[in-house]
Design a protein around this motif. Structure first.
Motif, PDB file in Angstrom:
ATOM      1  N   ARG A 137       0.815  -1.226   0.000  1.00  0.00           N
ATOM      2  CA  ARG A 137       0.000   0.000   0.000  1.00  0.00           C
ATOM      3  C   ARG A 137       0.845   1.272   0.000  1.00  0.00           C
ATOM      4  O   ARG A 137       0.384   2.325  -0.444  1.00  0.00           O
ATOM      5  CB  ARG A 137      -0.922   0.015   1.231  1.00  0.00           C
ATOM      6  CG  ARG A 137      -2.021  -1.018   1.214  1.00  0.00           C
ATOM      7  CD  ARG A 137      -3.030  -0.749   2.323  1.00  0.00           C
ATOM      8  NE  ARG A 137      -2.434  -0.811   3.646  1.00  0.00           N
ATOM      9  CZ  ARG A 137      -2.402  -1.906   4.401  1.00  0.00           C
ATOM     10  NH1 ARG A 137      -2.907  -3.041   3.946  1.00  0.00           N
ATOM     11  NH2 ARG A 137      -1.850  -1.886   5.601  1.00  0.00           N
ATOM     12  N   LYS A 138       2.068   1.187   0.494  1.00  0.00           N
ATOM     13  CA  LYS A 138       2.892   2.381   0.665  1.00  0.00           C
ATOM     14  C   LYS A 138       3.169   3.084  -0.663  1.00  0.00           C
ATOM     15  O   LYS A 138       3.761   2.520  -1.574  1.00  0.00           O
ATOM     16  CB  LYS A 138       4.218   2.003   1.334  1.00  0.00           C
ATOM     17  CG  LYS A 138       5.099   3.201   1.656  1.00  0.00           C
ATOM     18  CD  LYS A 138       6.382   2.750   2.335  1.00  0.00           C
ATOM     19  CE  LYS A 138       7.271   3.935   2.656  1.00  0.00           C
ATOM     20  NZ  LYS A 138       8.552   3.502   3.294  1.00  0.00           N
ATOM     21  N   ASP A 139       2.702   4.312  -0.767  1.00  0.00           N
ATOM     22  CA  ASP A 139       2.962   5.182  -1.922  1.00  0.00           C
ATOM     23  C   ASP A 139       2.474   4.612  -3.250  1.00  0.00           C
ATOM     24  O   ASP A 139       2.941   5.034  -4.316  1.00  0.00           O
ATOM     25  CB  ASP A 139       4.470   5.496  -2.039  1.00  0.00           C
ATOM     26  CG  ASP A 139       5.017   6.207  -0.824  1.00  0.00           C
ATOM     27  OD1 ASP A 139       4.246   6.963  -0.202  1.00  0.00           O
ATOM     28  OD2 ASP A 139       6.191   5.995  -0.474  1.00  0.00           O
ATOM     29  N   THR A 140       1.561   3.660  -3.236  1.00  0.00           N
ATOM     30  CA  THR A 140       1.106   3.084  -4.495  1.00  0.00           C
ATOM     31  C   THR A 140       0.145   4.021  -5.211  1.00  0.00           C
ATOM     32  O   THR A 140      -0.580   4.795  -4.582  1.00  0.00           O
ATOM     33  CB  THR A 140       0.431   1.717  -4.271  1.00  0.00           C
ATOM     34  OG1 THR A 140       0.203   1.092  -5.544  1.00  0.00           O
ATOM     35  CG2 THR A 140      -0.911   1.865  -3.559  1.00  0.00           C
ATOM     36  N   THR A 141       0.159   3.943  -6.524  1.00  0.00           N
ATOM     37  CA  THR A 141      -0.752   4.757  -7.340  1.00  0.00           C
ATOM     38  C   THR A 141      -1.850   3.913  -7.968  1.00  0.00           C
ATOM     39  O   THR A 141      -2.738   4.449  -8.626  1.00  0.00           O
ATOM     40  CB  THR A 141       0.023   5.460  -8.467  1.00  0.00           C
ATOM     41  OG1 THR A 141       0.716   4.471  -9.256  1.00  0.00           O
ATOM     42  CG2 THR A 141       1.034   6.437  -7.884  1.00  0.00           C
ATOM     43  N   ARG A 142      -1.770   2.594  -7.774  1.00  0.00           N
ATOM     44  CA  ARG A 142      -2.819   1.729  -8.322  1.00  0.00           C
ATOM     45  C   ARG A 142      -2.963   0.474  -7.485  1.00  0.00           C
ATOM     46  O   ARG A 142      -2.029   0.065  -6.786  1.00  0.00           O
ATOM     47  CB  ARG A 142      -2.522   1.359  -9.775  1.00  0.00           C
ATOM     48  CG  ARG A 142      -1.338   0.434  -9.981  1.00  0.00           C
ATOM     49  CD  ARG A 142      -1.052   0.265 -11.454  1.00  0.00           C
ATOM     50  NE  ARG A 142      -0.007  -0.716 -11.732  1.00  0.00           N
ATOM     51  CZ  ARG A 142      -0.229  -1.965 -12.141  1.00  0.00           C
ATOM     52  NH1 ARG A 142      -1.473  -2.402 -12.288  1.00  0.00           N
ATOM     53  NH2 ARG A 142       0.778  -2.784 -12.394  1.00  0.00           N
ATOM     54  N   TRP A 143      -4.172  -0.118  -7.588  1.00  0.00           N
ATOM     55  CA  TRP A 143      -4.442  -1.348  -6.862  1.00  0.00           C
ATOM     56  C   TRP A 143      -5.458  -2.170  -7.653  1.00  0.00           C
ATOM     57  O   TRP A 143      -6.474  -1.642  -8.103  1.00  0.00           O
ATOM     58  CB  TRP A 143      -5.002  -1.043  -5.471  1.00  0.00           C
ATOM     59  CG  TRP A 143      -4.957  -2.243  -4.560  1.00  0.00           C
ATOM     60  CD1 TRP A 143      -5.835  -3.287  -4.527  1.00  0.00           C
ATOM     61  CD2 TRP A 143      -3.973  -2.520  -3.578  1.00  0.00           C
ATOM     62  NE1 TRP A 143      -5.454  -4.202  -3.574  1.00  0.00           N
ATOM     63  CE2 TRP A 143      -4.315  -3.759  -2.980  1.00  0.00           C
ATOM     64  CE3 TRP A 143      -2.829  -1.841  -3.133  1.00  0.00           C
ATOM     65  CZ2 TRP A 143      -3.554  -4.322  -1.953  1.00  0.00           C
ATOM     66  CZ3 TRP A 143      -2.079  -2.403  -2.117  1.00  0.00           C
ATOM     67  CH2 TRP A 143      -2.436  -3.628  -1.539  1.00  0.00           C
TER      68      TRP A 143
END
Length: 348
Positions: A137-143
């Motif tokens: 989850r850290k600093d992610t821009t997509r999931w």
């Protein structure tokens, strides 16, 4: 006498090895003494002055000759060393540096190959799995998510990713694929699968039934609309599947996590690896084949901070995913609670 012999035994080898320097040193001392001695020591002037000057000049020439001899001897001694260095190590230096570059490239390529061969890493505890999710989850821009009903997604992943993106005003893309709540067959299949693994309640305190599967999926759809209305930089899509999967995929910009019903077992792979890239492709293609929820209608179905029963019912009617006619007010409230205050099923 013995003391003199001891001193001489130490000085003699040095004097023999450095004879020219020792003689030059002695002569330098003699010249210095001659230079300060009275003129009448060598006879009456001007004959005495002349003798003294001759002695000093002769001694000076001898000193210079000895110094020159010492310099030539040192140069002769250093010539083989210089030749060895110049023609040996220094001459081979460019080739050696090129070889080091080749070795460095080989090591880098080998490391990448080994990382690619190590497709996944197995996680063996709740703590490891929770830590891996936090790092993803850290600093992610997509999931991207694909699984059953998205309970953990609603409880932890979606709220934390949206909160982190909002803090830095960052765009966030989320793709969610869950079982279709209007498909009774797939809901029953999923509930039966979960009950076959364990009849005990999970971390939420509930057991798995067909009705629970349906409500959990409805709750994920409601949560997607609710978060989309509250964060303008959130691009979220929900796909409804007519088939179930025994795996849960969670893929961020940095890593992939594959979890199963055992809360102490999971697999993870870093971005850039063969396994990560192929799972990314799999999730994209699967999402494209799922029935799409029209999230673009989020402006036409406004939801309160605490959605009312009428708002929830209107939402599902407008998007073409109607609630069962048997659902009463209590069921709708239960869906809203699961959507916005979901319990972590893996806590404890």
């Amino acid at each position: 006498m013995s003391r003199f012999r001891s001193v001489w035994s130490r000085v003699a080898p040095w004097a023999a090895q450095n004879a020219d320097g020792a003689i030059a040193l002695v002569l330098a001392v003699v010249v210095g003494v001659l230079g300060i001695m009275p003129d009448d020591m060598f006879g009456k002037p001007p004959e005495g002055d002349k003798v003294q000057q001759q002695l000093v000049s002769a001694a000076t020439l001898v000193i210079l000759a000895l110094v020159a001899t010492a310099l030539l001897r040192d140069r002769v001694r250093q010539a083989p060393v210089e030749e060895t260095i110049t023609s040996g190590a220094l001459a081979d230096l460019p080739a050696r540096l090129a070889r080091l570059d080749e070795i460095d490239g080989l090591v880098t390529g080998t490391r990448k190959a080994l990382d690619a061969l190590q497709l996944v890493r197995v996680l063996g505890s709740r703590q490891e799995i929770a830590q891996a999710h936090a790092e993803a989850r850290k600093d992610t821009t997509r999931w991207s998510f694909r699984g059953g009903t998205g309970t953990y997604l609603r409880a932890v992943t979606l709220p934390e990713c949206v909160a982190a993106a909002r803090r830095v005003k960052r765009h966030l893309t989320v793709r969610v694929e869950i079982v279709d709540p209007t498909n009774a067959e797939v809901c029953e299949t999923y509930a039966h699968y979960r009950r076959s693994l364990s009849d005990a309640p999970d971390g939420t305190g509930e057991t798995w039934t067909t009705d629970r599967v349906r409500k959990e999926s409805y709750a994920t759809i409601l949560a997607a609309f609710w978060y989309r209305q509250r964060y303008g930089l959130l691009d979220i899509g929900v796909g409804l599947s007519a088939t179930m999967t025994t795996f849960r995929w969670d893929l961020s910009a940095t890593r992939l996590l594959m979890t199963v019903e055992d809360p102490n077992r999971a697999m993870t792979a870093l971005a850039g690896t063969f396994f990560y890239e192929n799972c990314d492709t799999e999730l994209r293609l699967s999402f494209e084949q799922a029935r799409r929820v029209p999230l673009e209608k989020y402006k036409k179905v406004p939801l309160s901070d605490e959605p009312t029963v009428e708002e929830v019912q209107d939402l599902f009617e407008r998007i073409g995913v109607p609630l069962p006619r048997s659902y009463n007010e209590h069921d709708v409230v239960d869906i809203a609670r699961k959507a916005l205050r979901a319990l972590n099923p893996y806590a404890g």
